[in-house]
Design an enzyme around this catalytic site. Structure first.
Site, PDB file in Angstrom:
ATOM      1  N   HIS A  84      12.734  69.969 -29.182  1.00 35.89           N
ATOM      2  CA  HIS A  84      12.016  69.054 -30.089  1.00 35.89           C
ATOM      3  C   HIS A  84      12.341  67.620 -29.658  1.00 35.89           C
ATOM      4  CE1 HIS A  84      10.951  66.727 -33.641  1.00 35.89           C
ATOM      5  NE2 HIS A  84      10.128  67.724 -33.941  1.00 35.89           N
ATOM      6  N   GLU A 110      12.870  64.918 -31.150  1.00 30.72           N
ATOM      7  CA  GLU A 110      13.968  64.243 -31.853  1.00 30.72           C
ATOM      8  C   GLU A 110      15.321  64.699 -31.292  1.00 30.72           C
ATOM      9  OE1 GLU A 110      13.953  64.273 -36.208  1.00 30.72           O
ATOM     10  OE2 GLU A 110      16.136  64.144 -36.138  1.00 30.72           O
ATOM     11  N   ASN A 128       8.592  69.541 -39.628  1.00 29.66           N
ATOM     12  CA  ASN A 128       8.752  69.575 -41.089  1.00 29.66           C
ATOM     13  C   ASN A 128       7.632  70.363 -41.762  1.00 29.66           C
ATOM     14  OD1 ASN A 128       6.927  67.535 -42.758  1.00 29.66           O
ATOM     15  ND2 ASN A 128       7.251  66.677 -40.719  1.00 29.66           N
TER      16      ASN A 128
HETATM   17  S1  SF4 Z   1      10.281  62.962 -41.662  1.00 28.24           S
HETATM   18 FE1  SF4 Z   1       9.632  60.834 -41.835  1.00 28.24          FE
HETATM   19  S2  SF4 Z   1      11.257  59.740 -42.967  1.00 28.24           S
HETATM   20 FE2  SF4 Z   1      12.083  61.718 -42.250  1.00 28.24          FE
HETATM   21  S3  SF4 Z   1      13.073  61.169 -40.314  1.00 28.24           S
HETATM   22 FE3  SF4 Z   1      10.992  61.919 -39.802  1.00 28.24          FE
HETATM   23  S4  SF4 Z   1       9.757  60.058 -39.746  1.00 28.24           S
HETATM   24 FE4  SF4 Z   1      11.678  59.523 -40.776  1.00 28.24          FE
END
Ligand code: SF4
Length: 323
Positions: free
Chosen positions: A138, A140, A239
């Site tokens: 990923h 991130e 998410n």
């Molecule tokens: S979901 Fe949104 S608020 Fe949470 S870390 Fe990722 S970009 Fe930032």
């Protein structure tokens, strides 16, 4: 409508549609999209964007139509155009290369991801080895791993990984987490790590962000009693995928991830009297409303907004775009 007009819903089967609160865009996504839009306004098209700015097909397609060019890496960017780094964060080598090439760059890394980077650096400076809980590959995770020299961070993806992790030497440990994980899965992994390494901080300090937490809590409320939960979001959105898993685990009869209303398989609605609707942090609200309209066209819908956390978080834009 006069007294003799049939109700628009005449003959349609009743359906309760419960809307999650909160849902959709978080402050980090909102900021990242604004950075690309403002950069195009200020510098003209094209503006290059390294990696999908946020993981949503519709957002990416709209920005492309405004003049954004999405690339996998900096070597695809010309020297004379601005480049934006995505909300997920980038390894340190990326801004370093951009500086060396004297590229004009704008960093749309979410400040909550940057916070994880800063904490990882602090732990490293204090001589700790870092366990990063997250999903391999990923962006991130790639970005967080790339904040420190190779070998400074070990990635743990599962409970099994947590059981088999071997501390390198006798270095003290610290941990960090990807911001968009499942709260429940992460607690489980942390429980194992804490059992094996009691000196680790208590497992309530994970880095899962407010937006992930709130959306998962909201979908849990919806799931119980919903025959189907529709999650608007793209397949590569971590998410959004987590929202489907959380909904199923919390008791939804079925939960499906859809990019938009066109992906609804209407057989999912067979025998269902209550549908929950939510959206991942990178999914625009108009797509959610289009899903509601598609349901209203086929059912006699009673719409209910679930009570939930009201979010007020906002993040500032980079100075280069505000002066
Ligand atoms: S979901 Fe949104 S608020 Fe949470 S870390 Fe990722 S970009 Fe930032």
């Amino acid at each position: 409508m006069d007294a003799f007009s049939p109700s628009p819903a005449a003959g349609l089967r009743p359906l309760t549609v419960r809307m999650a609160t909160p849902r959709g865009f978080c402050a980090g996504v909102d900021r990242a999209i604004q950075i690309v839009e403002r950069a195009i306004e200020k510098f003209g098209a094209p503006v290059y964007v390294r990696h999908e700015i946020v993981h949503n097909k519709h957002v990416v397609d709209r920005l492309k139509s405004l003049g954004a060019v999405f690339v996998k890496d900096l070597d695809e960017c010309p020297d004379d155009r601005p480049v934006v780094f995505s909300a997920h964060g980038v390894p340190k080598s990326v801004p370093a290369t951009a500086r060396a090439r004297e590229l004009m760059f704008l960093d749309a890394t979410c400040p909550l991801v940057s916070k994880v980077h800063v904490e990882a650096e602090r732990h490293h400076a204090n001589g700790r080895h870092i366990i990063l809980i997250g999903h391999a590959g990923h962006p991130e995770v790639v970005g967080t791993l790339g904040q420190l020299p190779q070998g400074a961070i070990s990635l743990v993806e599962t409970v099994e990984d947590a059981e088999s992790f071997q501390r390198p030497g006798d270095r003290p440990l610290a941990y960090a987490t990807q911001t968009t994980l499942s709260l429940d899965d992460t607690s489980e992994i942390l429980r194992v790590l804490k059992r094996r390494f009691p000196e680790l901080p208590d497992p309530h300090k994970e880095d899962i962000c407010y937006a992930t937490t709130n959306r998962q809590e909201a979908v849990k409320q919806l799931a119980n009693g919903s025959g189907l939960v529709l999650v608007v979001g793209s397949k590569n959105s971590s998410n959004s995928v987590r929202l489907v898993e959380v909904a199923l685990r919390a008791g939804a009869g079925n939960a499906q991830l859809i990019d938009d209303a066109s992906q609804i398989d209407w057989s999912w609605l067979d025998g269902v009297s209550t549908v929950g609707v939510t959206a991942g942090a990178s999914a625009p609200e108009p797509l959610v409303q289009a899903v509601v309209q598609a349901l209203q066209a086929r059912f006699d819908v009673t719409l209910a907004d679930d009570p939930g956390e009201q979010e007020t978080v906002t993040f500032k834009l980079p100075r280069a775009l505000t002066v």
